[in-house]
Write a protein that holds these residues in place. Sequence first.
Motif, PDB file in Angstrom:
ATOM      1  N   ASN A  45       0.796  -1.221   0.000  1.00  0.00           N
ATOM      2  CA  ASN A  45       0.000   0.000   0.000  1.00  0.00           C
ATOM      3  C   ASN A  45       0.830   1.273   0.000  1.00  0.00           C
ATOM      4  O   ASN A  45       0.332   2.331  -0.367  1.00  0.00           O
ATOM      5  CB  ASN A  45      -0.949   0.007   1.215  1.00  0.00           C
ATOM      6  N   GLY A  46       2.073   1.188   0.428  1.00  0.00           N
ATOM      7  CA  GLY A  46       2.930   2.366   0.511  1.00  0.00           C
ATOM      8  C   GLY A  46       4.137   2.239  -0.383  1.00  0.00           C
ATOM      9  O   GLY A  46       4.201   1.374  -1.250  1.00  0.00           O
ATOM     10  N   ASN A  47       5.109   3.113  -0.154  1.00  0.00           N
ATOM     11  CA  ASN A  47       6.281   3.155  -1.028  1.00  0.00           C
ATOM     12  C   ASN A  47       7.561   2.590  -0.395  1.00  0.00           C
ATOM     13  O   ASN A  47       8.611   2.613  -1.021  1.00  0.00           O
ATOM     14  CB  ASN A  47       6.532   4.584  -1.521  1.00  0.00           C
ATOM     15  N   ILE A  48       7.482   2.051   0.830  1.00  0.00           N
ATOM     16  CA  ILE A  48       8.663   1.395   1.425  1.00  0.00           C
ATOM     17  C   ILE A  48       8.743  -0.018   0.877  1.00  0.00           C
ATOM     18  O   ILE A  48       7.840  -0.823   1.070  1.00  0.00           O
ATOM     19  CB  ILE A  48       8.594   1.360   2.958  1.00  0.00           C
ATOM     20  N   VAL A  49       9.830  -0.308   0.186  1.00  0.00           N
ATOM     21  CA  VAL A  49       9.965  -1.606  -0.489  1.00  0.00           C
ATOM     22  C   VAL A  49      10.903  -2.572   0.232  1.00  0.00           C
ATOM     23  O   VAL A  49      10.919  -3.759  -0.069  1.00  0.00           O
ATOM     24  CB  VAL A  49      10.438  -1.437  -1.950  1.00  0.00           C
ATOM     25  N   MET A  50      11.697  -2.053   1.192  1.00  0.00           N
ATOM     26  CA  MET A  50      12.642  -2.917   1.889  1.00  0.00           C
ATOM     27  C   MET A  50      13.043  -2.257   3.202  1.00  0.00           C
ATOM     28  O   MET A  50      13.080  -1.033   3.310  1.00  0.00           O
ATOM     29  CB  MET A  50      13.883  -3.167   1.021  1.00  0.00           C
ATOM     30  N   LEU A  51      13.357  -3.098   4.198  1.00  0.00           N
ATOM     31  CA  LEU A  51      13.826  -2.649   5.495  1.00  0.00           C
ATOM     32  C   LEU A  51      15.195  -3.258   5.764  1.00  0.00           C
ATOM     33  O   LEU A  51      15.464  -4.381   5.353  1.00  0.00           O
ATOM     34  CB  LEU A  51      12.854  -3.083   6.599  1.00  0.00           C
ATOM     35  N   GLN A  52      16.043  -2.526   6.464  1.00  0.00           N
ATOM     36  CA  GLN A  52      17.362  -3.067   6.817  1.00  0.00           C
ATOM     37  C   GLN A  52      17.450  -3.267   8.315  1.00  0.00           C
ATOM     38  O   GLN A  52      17.067  -2.412   9.102  1.00  0.00           O
ATOM     39  CB  GLN A  52      18.479  -2.119   6.391  1.00  0.00           C
ATOM     40  N   ILE A  53      17.997  -4.419   8.695  1.00  0.00           N
ATOM     41  CA  ILE A  53      18.287  -4.711  10.101  1.00  0.00           C
ATOM     42  C   ILE A  53      19.800  -4.743  10.253  1.00  0.00           C
ATOM     43  O   ILE A  53      20.498  -5.273   9.390  1.00  0.00           O
ATOM     44  CB  ILE A  53      17.625  -6.040  10.561  1.00  0.00           C
ATOM     45  N   GLU A  54      20.302  -4.157  11.338  1.00  0.00           N
ATOM     46  CA  GLU A  54      21.735  -4.039  11.604  1.00  0.00           C
ATOM     47  C   GLU A  54      22.414  -3.312  10.432  1.00  0.00           C
ATOM     48  O   GLU A  54      21.768  -2.900   9.485  1.00  0.00           O
ATOM     49  CB  GLU A  54      22.376  -5.404  11.874  1.00  0.00           C
ATOM     50  N   ASN A  55      23.700  -3.104  10.524  1.00  0.00           N
ATOM     51  CA  ASN A  55      24.433  -2.409   9.473  1.00  0.00           C
ATOM     52  C   ASN A  55      25.925  -2.659   9.638  1.00  0.00           C
ATOM     53  O   ASN A  55      26.446  -2.530  10.738  1.00  0.00           O
ATOM     54  CB  ASN A  55      24.165  -0.902   9.523  1.00  0.00           C
ATOM     55  N   GLU A  56      26.568  -3.041   8.549  1.00  0.00           N
ATOM     56  CA  GLU A  56      28.017  -3.206   8.517  1.00  0.00           C
ATOM     57  C   GLU A  56      28.515  -3.983   9.731  1.00  0.00           C
ATOM     58  O   GLU A  56      29.421  -3.565  10.424  1.00  0.00           O
ATOM     59  CB  GLU A  56      28.693  -1.841   8.416  1.00  0.00           C
ATOM     60  N   PHE A  57      27.914  -5.115   9.959  1.00  0.00           N
ATOM     61  CA  PHE A  57      28.230  -5.908  11.137  1.00  0.00           C
ATOM     62  C   PHE A  57      29.145  -7.051  10.760  1.00  0.00           C
ATOM     63  O   PHE A  57      28.846  -7.824   9.860  1.00  0.00           O
ATOM     64  CB  PHE A  57      26.937  -6.460  11.764  1.00  0.00           C
ATOM     65  N   GLY A  58      30.234  -7.185  11.470  1.00  0.00           N
ATOM     66  CA  GLY A  58      31.165  -8.271  11.207  1.00  0.00           C
ATOM     67  C   GLY A  58      31.487  -9.066  12.451  1.00  0.00           C
ATOM     68  O   GLY A  58      32.551  -9.651  12.544  1.00  0.00           O
ATOM     69  N   GLY A  59      30.575  -9.084  13.398  1.00  0.00           N
ATOM     70  CA  GLY A  59      30.827  -9.743  14.677  1.00  0.00           C
ATOM     71  C   GLY A  59      30.173 -11.096  14.804  1.00  0.00           C
ATOM     72  O   GLY A  59      30.194 -11.917  13.887  1.00  0.00           O
ATOM     73  N   ASP A  60      29.540 -11.314  15.934  1.00  0.00           N
ATOM     74  CA  ASP A  60      28.967 -12.592  16.331  1.00  0.00           C
ATOM     75  C   ASP A  60      27.835 -13.024  15.392  1.00  0.00           C
ATOM     76  O   ASP A  60      26.792 -12.385  15.324  1.00  0.00           O
ATOM     77  CB  ASP A  60      28.453 -12.448  17.767  1.00  0.00           C
ATOM     78  N   GLN A  61      28.039 -14.113  14.697  1.00  0.00           N
ATOM     79  CA  GLN A  61      27.041 -14.617  13.747  1.00  0.00           C
ATOM     80  C   GLN A  61      25.745 -15.001  14.445  1.00  0.00           C
ATOM     81  O   GLN A  61      24.659 -14.817  13.908  1.00  0.00           O
ATOM     82  CB  GLN A  61      27.597 -15.811  12.964  1.00  0.00           C
TER      83      GLN A  61
END
Length: 188
Positions: free
Chosen positions: A112-128
């Motif tokens: 219904n809106g214009n948001i097509v994707m969401l991001q969780i966390e960012n540039e994370f290289g730590g604990d899988q």
Amino acid sequence: FDLVKDLGLNTVQTYVFWNEHEGQLALRGNATWTGTADLLGFIRAAAARDLYVVLRIGPYACGEYFFGGIPVWVRDFGDIKCFRCNDEVWKAEMKRWVETVVKQVQGELQPNGNIVMLQIENEFGGDQTYLDWAVDMAHQSTDAPVPWMLCHDHRTCFATNNRNGTYVPRAVCTINGFWMDEYTSNPS
């Protein structure tokens, strides 16, 4: 947004800086969404120019921004031991913030809106294990109808989607320029 349109683009992305919305402990659970924190205003202005939005919730935004966009009060909250880790206090606050943001923009999510994707966390290289939890939490606690993405190194994102040897697309893998050397040397 005129320049975005003039360049022939159809999508913009923006971070959601947690410290802009809940900059003081007194605002915890009562985020501000006005003035420079008018996230819906930004999203709707993009929609008025026929632009899609990728919303980068984080909650960590980037190292170039003060405290990564995390409110300073979080460092002293409860019995928190660390950020972006398997600390239960951190995970509860992160979950609360992600749910708050998704609830705020719910009506602007596709279809219904214009948001097509969401991001969780960012540039994370730590604990899988923590990153796997973050992706699972995003799906399970928000029920957002759009894909979630990660912006990480290639191996970390692939591991999130390939747990126990079974590939299940839990998050779209995107790569910023910093991680491209790894990808071009090992694209599998």
